[in-house]
Design a protein around this motif. Structure first.
Motif, PDB file in Angstrom:
ATOM      1  N   TYR A 104       7.576  -8.247   3.231  1.00 34.79           N
ATOM      2  CA  TYR A 104       7.596  -6.900   3.806  1.00 34.79           C
ATOM      3  C   TYR A 104       7.713  -6.989   5.320  1.00 34.79           C
ATOM      4  N   GLU A 105       6.884  -7.833   5.922  1.00 35.16           N
ATOM      5  CA  GLU A 105       6.908  -7.988   7.374  1.00 35.16           C
ATOM      6  C   GLU A 105       8.268  -8.501   7.853  1.00 35.16           C
ATOM      7  N   ALA A 106       8.814  -9.474   7.153  1.00 32.75           N
ATOM      8  CA  ALA A 106      10.105 -10.040   7.554  1.00 32.75           C
ATOM      9  C   ALA A 106      11.208  -8.985   7.480  1.00 32.75           C
ATOM     10  N   LEU A 107      11.203  -8.186   6.410  1.00 32.29           N
ATOM     11  CA  LEU A 107      12.218  -7.133   6.285  1.00 32.29           C
ATOM     12  C   LEU A 107      12.012  -6.041   7.320  1.00 32.29           C
ATOM     13  N   THR A 108      10.764  -5.699   7.581  1.00 31.69           N
ATOM     14  CA  THR A 108      10.477  -4.688   8.584  1.00 31.69           C
ATOM     15  C   THR A 108      10.963  -5.159   9.944  1.00 31.69           C
ATOM     16  N   ASN A 109      10.781  -6.437  10.228  1.00 31.35           N
ATOM     17  CA  ASN A 109      11.281  -7.007  11.478  1.00 31.35           C
ATOM     18  C   ASN A 109      12.802  -6.914  11.536  1.00 31.35           C
ATOM     19  N   ILE A 152      16.653   0.407   3.222  1.00 27.03           N
ATOM     20  CA  ILE A 152      15.497  -0.474   3.415  1.00 27.03           C
ATOM     21  C   ILE A 152      14.233   0.359   3.564  1.00 27.03           C
ATOM     22  N   ALA A 153      14.298   1.431   4.350  1.00 29.87           N
ATOM     23  CA  ALA A 153      13.129   2.287   4.537  1.00 29.87           C
ATOM     24  C   ALA A 153      12.666   2.868   3.203  1.00 29.87           C
ATOM     25  N   ALA A 154      13.600   3.363   2.398  1.00 26.99           N
ATOM     26  CA  ALA A 154      13.246   3.927   1.091  1.00 26.99           C
ATOM     27  C   ALA A 154      12.714   2.845   0.149  1.00 26.99           C
ATOM     28  N   MET A 155      13.336   1.684   0.173  1.00 25.42           N
ATOM     29  CA  MET A 155      12.897   0.584  -0.681  1.00 25.42           C
ATOM     30  C   MET A 155      11.485   0.127  -0.296  1.00 25.42           C
ATOM     31  N   MET A 156      11.199   0.065   0.999  1.00 21.41           N
ATOM     32  CA  MET A 156       9.874  -0.377   1.433  1.00 21.41           C
ATOM     33  C   MET A 156       8.808   0.616   0.991  1.00 21.41           C
ATOM     34  N   GLU A 157       9.129   1.884   0.991  1.00 23.70           N
ATOM     35  CA  GLU A 157       8.174   2.877   0.504  1.00 23.70           C
ATOM     36  C   GLU A 157       7.927   2.695  -0.993  1.00 23.70           C
ATOM     37  N   ARG A 158       8.993   2.473  -1.753  1.00 19.39           N
ATOM     38  CA  ARG A 158       8.828   2.218  -3.193  1.00 19.39           C
ATOM     39  C   ARG A 158       8.011   0.943  -3.419  1.00 19.39           C
ATOM     40  N   TRP A 159       8.219  -0.070  -2.574  1.00 25.26           N
ATOM     41  CA  TRP A 159       7.458  -1.312  -2.685  1.00 25.26           C
ATOM     42  C   TRP A 159       5.962  -1.057  -2.455  1.00 25.26           C
ATOM     43  N   ARG A 160       5.619  -0.257  -1.434  1.00 23.82           N
ATOM     44  CA  ARG A 160       4.201   0.026  -1.164  1.00 23.82           C
ATOM     45  C   ARG A 160       3.536   0.650  -2.378  1.00 23.82           C
ATOM     46  N   VAL A 161       4.219   1.581  -3.017  1.00 23.21           N
ATOM     47  CA  VAL A 161       3.677   2.228  -4.217  1.00 23.21           C
ATOM     48  C   VAL A 161       3.550   1.200  -5.345  1.00 23.21           C
ATOM     49  N   TYR A 162       4.595   0.435  -5.579  1.00 18.35           N
ATOM     50  CA  TYR A 162       4.591  -0.589  -6.630  1.00 18.35           C
ATOM     51  C   TYR A 162       3.479  -1.611  -6.401  1.00 18.35           C
ATOM     52  N   ARG A 163       3.354  -2.056  -5.167  1.00 20.81           N
ATOM     53  CA  ARG A 163       2.325  -3.062  -4.834  1.00 20.81           C
ATOM     54  C   ARG A 163       0.934  -2.499  -5.091  1.00 20.81           C
ATOM     55  N   ALA A 164       0.677  -1.274  -4.676  1.00 22.36           N
ATOM     56  CA  ALA A 164      -0.633  -0.662  -4.889  1.00 22.36           C
ATOM     57  C   ALA A 164      -0.937  -0.555  -6.380  1.00 22.36           C
ATOM     58  N   GLU A 165       0.058  -0.166  -7.164  1.00 22.36           N
ATOM     59  CA  GLU A 165      -0.143  -0.021  -8.602  1.00 22.36           C
ATOM     60  C   GLU A 165      -0.377  -1.359  -9.305  1.00 22.36           C
TER      61      GLU A 165
END
Length: 169
Positions: A104-109, A152-165
Motif C-alpha cells: 500500500y505504501e509503495a503504491l501510494t508513493n 489506483i485511488a479507487a483500488m486503494m479504497e477497496r483494499w482498505r475495506v478488504y483488509r479490514a474485513e
C-alpha cells in the motif's frame, strides 16, 4: 539467524535451504519487474522472516552480502516506503522491518510520482500544442496517467475495506 547450509533452522523449524530458495526466487521476480537486485533480495529476506524484521548483521549473514550492500539496499527500500528502520531496545543497532502495508505504501508513493508526471505532461501538451501529432500523443499519455491515478485511488479504497474485513486492520 538463518542457516543457509541446508539444515533445518531450529529457531523457526523451517528448512533454511527452502527459505533461501524462496528468497532468491522471489527476488528474481522483483528484479524482473524492475527492482534493483540487492534491494530485492533484502526485501524478500525480510518478508520471509517470521518477525518481518532483521538487523544488518542478520541480513548480511543470511544473504552472504557485505554491510555496505545491506546499507545501500535498505536505503533504497526505505526511500520506496517498503521497509522502516527501528532501534533495537537497549542497543545502538537498527532493525529493518517490513510492515503488512508495505505494498500500500509503495503504491501510494507511486501516486505522487504519477502526479508529477501528469504535471509535466500537461506542460508538454501546452508547449507542443494539443492539435499537433506530438501534442495529441502527449495528451493521450496524460489521459492514461490520469486514468491510472484515479483507478489506483479507487483500488486503494477497496483494499482498505478488504483488509479490514479479512485481517481486522
Amino acid at each position: 539467524m538463518t542457516d543457509t547450509s541446508g539444515a533445518t533452522d531450529t529457531s523457526g523449524g523451517r528448512d533454511a535451504e527452502s527459505v533461501s530458495k524462496f528468497v532468491e526466487s522471489f527476488a528474481a521476480q522483483l528484479v524482473e519487474a524492475g527492482m534493483q537486485r540487492m534491494p530485492a533480495r533484502i526485501f524478500a529476506a525480510l518478508l520471509s522472516s517470521d518477525e518481518g524484521a532483521m538487523t544488518s548483521v542478520e541480513l548480511g549473514e543470511q544473504l552472504r552480502i557485505s554491510a555496505a550492500a545491506v546499507s545501500g539496499g535498505v536505503r533504497y527500500l526505505a526511500q520506496q516506503h517498503m521497509v522502516s528502520r527501528e532501534r533495537e531496545p537497549g542497543s545502538r543497532r537498527e532493525r529493518y522491518r517490513v510492515q503488512g502495508n508495505q505494498w500500500y505504501e509503495a503504491l501510494t508513493n507511486r501516486e505522487a510520482v504519477l502526479k508529477r508526471w501528469e504535471a509535466a505532461l500537461s506542460e508538454g501538451v501546452a508547449s507542443l500544442g494539443a492539435e499537433t501529432p506530438a501534442g495529441r500523443r502527449m495528451a493521450e499519455t496524460l489521459a492514461f496517467f490520469e486514468f491510472v491515478d484515479g483507478e489506483i485511488a479507487a483500488m486503494m479504497e477497496r483494499w482498505r475495506v478488504y483488509r479490514a474485513e479479512n485481517f481486522g486492520q
